[in-house]
Enzyme design. Structure first.
Site, mmCIF file in Angstrom:
data_model
loop_
_atom_site.group_PDB
_atom_site.id
_atom_site.type_symbol
_atom_site.label_atom_id
_atom_site.label_comp_id
_atom_site.label_asym_id
_atom_site.label_seq_id
_atom_site.Cartn_x
_atom_site.Cartn_y
_atom_site.Cartn_z
ATOM 1 C CD GLU A 252 -17.368 48.184 43.796
ATOM 2 O OE1 GLU A 252 -16.527 47.318 43.437
ATOM 3 O OE2 GLU A 252 -18.567 47.932 43.920
ATOM 4 C CB CYS B 66 -11.144 33.333 50.615
ATOM 5 S SG CYS B 66 -9.590 32.918 49.847
HETATM 6 P P1 NAD Z 1 -17.996 40.867 46.337
HETATM 7 O O1 NAD Z 1 -18.637 39.637 45.811
HETATM 8 O O2 NAD Z 1 -18.838 41.878 47.018
HETATM 9 O O3 NAD Z 1 -17.245 41.658 45.145
HETATM 10 C C1 NAD Z 1 -16.343 41.004 44.296
HETATM 11 C C2 NAD Z 1 -16.351 41.720 42.943
HETATM 12 O O4 NAD Z 1 -17.657 41.615 42.372
HETATM 13 C C3 NAD Z 1 -16.024 43.200 43.031
HETATM 14 O O5 NAD Z 1 -15.173 43.554 41.968
HETATM 15 C C4 NAD Z 1 -17.384 43.878 42.896
HETATM 16 O O6 NAD Z 1 -17.313 45.124 42.246
HETATM 17 C C5 NAD Z 1 -18.179 42.897 42.048
HETATM 18 N N1 NAD Z 1 -19.607 42.906 42.351
HETATM 19 C C6 NAD Z 1 -20.178 43.139 43.553
HETATM 20 N N2 NAD Z 1 -21.526 43.037 43.465
HETATM 21 C C7 NAD Z 1 -21.793 42.718 42.173
HETATM 22 C C8 NAD Z 1 -23.010 42.481 41.464
HETATM 23 N N3 NAD Z 1 -24.196 42.543 42.068
HETATM 24 N N4 NAD Z 1 -22.934 42.182 40.159
HETATM 25 C C9 NAD Z 1 -21.742 42.115 39.534
HETATM 26 N N5 NAD Z 1 -20.557 42.329 40.163
HETATM 27 C C10 NAD Z 1 -20.588 42.639 41.462
HETATM 28 O O7 NAD Z 1 -16.802 40.380 47.285
HETATM 29 P P2 NAD Z 1 -15.903 41.259 48.258
HETATM 30 O O8 NAD Z 1 -16.728 41.674 49.436
HETATM 31 O O9 NAD Z 1 -15.152 42.271 47.505
HETATM 32 O O10 NAD Z 1 -14.838 40.158 48.739
HETATM 33 C C11 NAD Z 1 -15.043 39.294 49.817
HETATM 34 C C12 NAD Z 1 -15.543 37.949 49.350
HETATM 35 O O11 NAD Z 1 -14.613 37.379 48.437
HETATM 36 C C13 NAD Z 1 -15.664 36.939 50.490
HETATM 37 O O12 NAD Z 1 -16.847 36.212 50.304
HETATM 38 C C14 NAD Z 1 -14.442 36.044 50.319
HETATM 39 O O13 NAD Z 1 -14.579 34.757 50.838
HETATM 40 C C15 NAD Z 1 -14.327 36.034 48.834
HETATM 41 N N6 NAD Z 1 -12.980 35.674 48.425
HETATM 42 C C16 NAD Z 1 -12.794 34.425 47.925
HETATM 43 C C17 NAD Z 1 -11.531 34.008 47.555
HETATM 44 C C18 NAD Z 1 -11.309 32.637 47.021
HETATM 45 O O14 NAD Z 1 -10.208 32.358 46.591
HETATM 46 N N7 NAD Z 1 -12.298 31.767 47.016
HETATM 47 C C19 NAD Z 1 -10.447 34.884 47.699
HETATM 48 C C20 NAD Z 1 -10.681 36.161 48.205
HETATM 49 C C21 NAD Z 1 -11.951 36.546 48.574
#
Ligand code: NAD
Length: 492
Positions: free
Chosen positions: A179, A284
């Site tokens: 979002e 990441c």
């Molecule tokens: P996030 O976990 O906050 O959000 C990811 C998704 O989950 C979003 O679409 C969000 O709307 C949803 N979300 C958030 N809170 C939620 C909840 N309580 N319940 C259900 N859904 C929920 O992650 P972010 O801040 O958007 O992204 C950064 C993170 O992603 C970092 O930890 C990074 O390392 C990781 N990441 C990992 C990879 C990989 O390949 N391993 C790649 C890119 C990013």
């Protein structure tokens, strides 16, 4: 597009406003300006999207694979045509620089190209005469409706780790982007519409937690792909699998890189700086811990400090800028808090990125590159994902000790080594507990035809994203054993 007008969902091939649901502003991280409004789609509207996708998938699964890939070829051409325009949208909502944004789209497009090979990738296997006169075949069939939930940091690339494989193999695909960065998906779905996918085969639903929960609980969603932070990845994996779905959930990271004394120090430092500070450390696969071995320490620390102090920070749309802001004010505060914590736990802050700002962008969420030396194993900074431009430096006496330090962490997304020694490289790649390994590389991002192989707390599931893993994840195998007695044959 008006900023106040909430973005539409794309459901059943129609751009549809969410009738109700909480609304959130989308900010430009370089200016803090509100650039859009997004609705957090409630459960009943998610259900409508899933039902429409389910309906569309019946005809899509019977569409020959060579026809299913045609809209993907057109989508690839449209992405190429609009690459800079979409790149600018990525910069506006995520803060990275334009070359970084175009670079991530390039990696996304590679996945579209690979998925266009679905006619071969999803071929089955067979044996004639497994017993006398009996043949056995294994086919791959699509699952049905599948969904992906994606993070803020690669708004263009990460949805493309999933969508092309899902639709090429005959599934209907639903995306719930972050979002915080909904505009890139919005534009990419306009191009998907233009590419000519039948209505309902691809759907876009904006939202947050309630939207995600509705996807995880809907019985007609057969598989969930997730990328985001580790606590949410664990939660999504647990809830999706408890509901009987397939799940592949990529989590957070804390990536180490080991620098041996024989490394090419100029090249290694340049690569390490790009890894640690590129995309403002919000990758990441960003290196966030450098482990120097023996005499490598002083030469490395001098060079990396010089790079960190002179890196050009600013708006990602300006020429010559090497690093943009972090995603939000909350993120800036968290990163600065972790720098403070590192200092209070005994680290020496050699280059301090706090409080430096950027001329002309007083409200932007900028943290400049930061280098902290002498970070203790087990300390907060050594174990916590920072997701900002902060490089911690630790020290080991031997390669063996460094490998033990690499393996002494919960995450397993990436580990890198800088050396001229093949034997050291071999020992490292054999021993480290990480799924993506770089030798004289700082961002070991697998090409689209290799799996993105996070381990440990960086991944929950079995089959990873991209390539053959993607095809296997989105299909189930059906085995057919046939007997056709010769006596039943007509005589021709
Ligand atoms: P996030 O976990 O906050 O959000 C990811 C998704 O989950 C979003 O679409 C969000 O709307 C949803 N979300 C958030 N809170 C939620 C909840 N309580 N319940 C259900 N859904 C929920 O992650 P972010 O801040 O958007 O992204 C950064 C993170 O992603 C970092 O930890 C990074 O390392 C990781 N990441 C990992 C990879 C990989 O390949 N391993 C790649 C890119 C990013």
């Amino acid at each position: 597009m008006s900023n106040a007008q909430p973005l539409n969902n794309y459901v059943a091939g129609t751009w549809t406003p969410s009738s109700h649901g909480e609304q959130r502003p989308v900010h430009d991280p370089a200016t803090a300006e509100v650039i859009a409004t997004v609705t957090l789609t409630p459960a009943e509207e998610v259900a409508r999207a899933v039902e429409a996708a389910h309906e569309a998938q019946r005809a899509w699964r019977d569409t020959p694979v060579v026809e299913r890939t045609q809209p993907l070829f057109r989508f690839k051409a449209l992405l190429e045509e609009h690459i800079e325009e979409i790149g600018r949208i990525i910069v506006r909502e995520s803060g990275k620089t334009l070359p970084e944004a175009v670079g991530e789209l390039r990696r996304g497009i590679e996945n579209v190209e690979v998925a266009c090979g679905a006619p071969m990738l999803m071929q089955g296997v067979n044996n004639e005469d497994i017993a006398r006169g009996i043949d056995e075949h294994m086919f791959r069939q699509p699952l049905g409706v599948v969904a992906a939930i994606t993070p803020f940091n690669f708004p263009g690339m990460i949805p493309l780790w999933f969508l092309p494989y899902a639709v090429a193999t005959g599934n209907a695909f639903l995306l719930k982007p972050s979002e915080r960065v909904p505009l890139t998906s919005q534009r990419m779905f306009e191009l998907l519409e233009q590419a000519g996918f039948p209505k309902g085969v691809v759907s876009l639903v904006h939202g947050g937690k309630e939207t995600v929960d509705a996807i995880l609980d809907h019985p007609k969603v057969r598989a969930v792909s997730f990328v985001g932070s580790t606590p949410i990845a664990k939660y999504v994996y647990a809830r999706a699998t408890a509901n009987g779905k397939r799940a592949q959930c990529q989590g957070g990271a804390k990536n180490p890189a080991v620098i041996l004394p024989d490394a090419d120090m100029d090249m290694g430092t340049r690569i390490m700086a790009d890894s640690a500070f590129g995309c403002a450390g919000q990758r990441c696969l960003a290196t966030s811990v450098a482990i120097t071995v023996g005499e490598a320490h002083d030469a490395f620390v001098d060079r990396i400090s010089e790079d960190a102090a002179t890196r050009v920070v600013g708006s990602g749309l300006e020429d010559g800028v090497q690093m943009g802001p972090v995603i939000s004010d909350v993120s800036k505060e968290r990163v600065e808090g972790l720098i403070e914590k590192g200092a209070s736990e005994g680290g020496r802050v050699l280059v301090d990125g706090r409080g430096r700002g950027v001329d002309g962008f007083a409200n932007g969420y900028f943290v400049h590159p930061t280098v902290i030396d002498g970070v203790a194993p087990g300390s907060t900074l050594a174990t916590t994902e920072v997701f900002g431009p902060v490089l911690s430096v630790m020290h080991a006496d031997t390669l063996e000790q460094a490998i033990a330090m690499v393996n002494d962490r919960a995450f397993g997304n990436q580990a890198c080594l800088f050396t001229r020694s093949g034997a050291a490289a071999r020992a490292f790649r054999h021993e480290v507990r990480a799924g993506n390994v770089g030798i004289n590389l700082g961002v070991a991002a697998p090409m689209a035809f290799f799996p993105f192989s996070g381990w440990n707390d960086s991944f929950f599931g079995d089959l990873h994203a991209q390539g053959r893993h993607g095809v296997e994840f989105y299909t189930e195998t059906k085995v057919v054993i046939e007997r056709w007695p010769a006596a039943w044959s007509r005589t021709f």
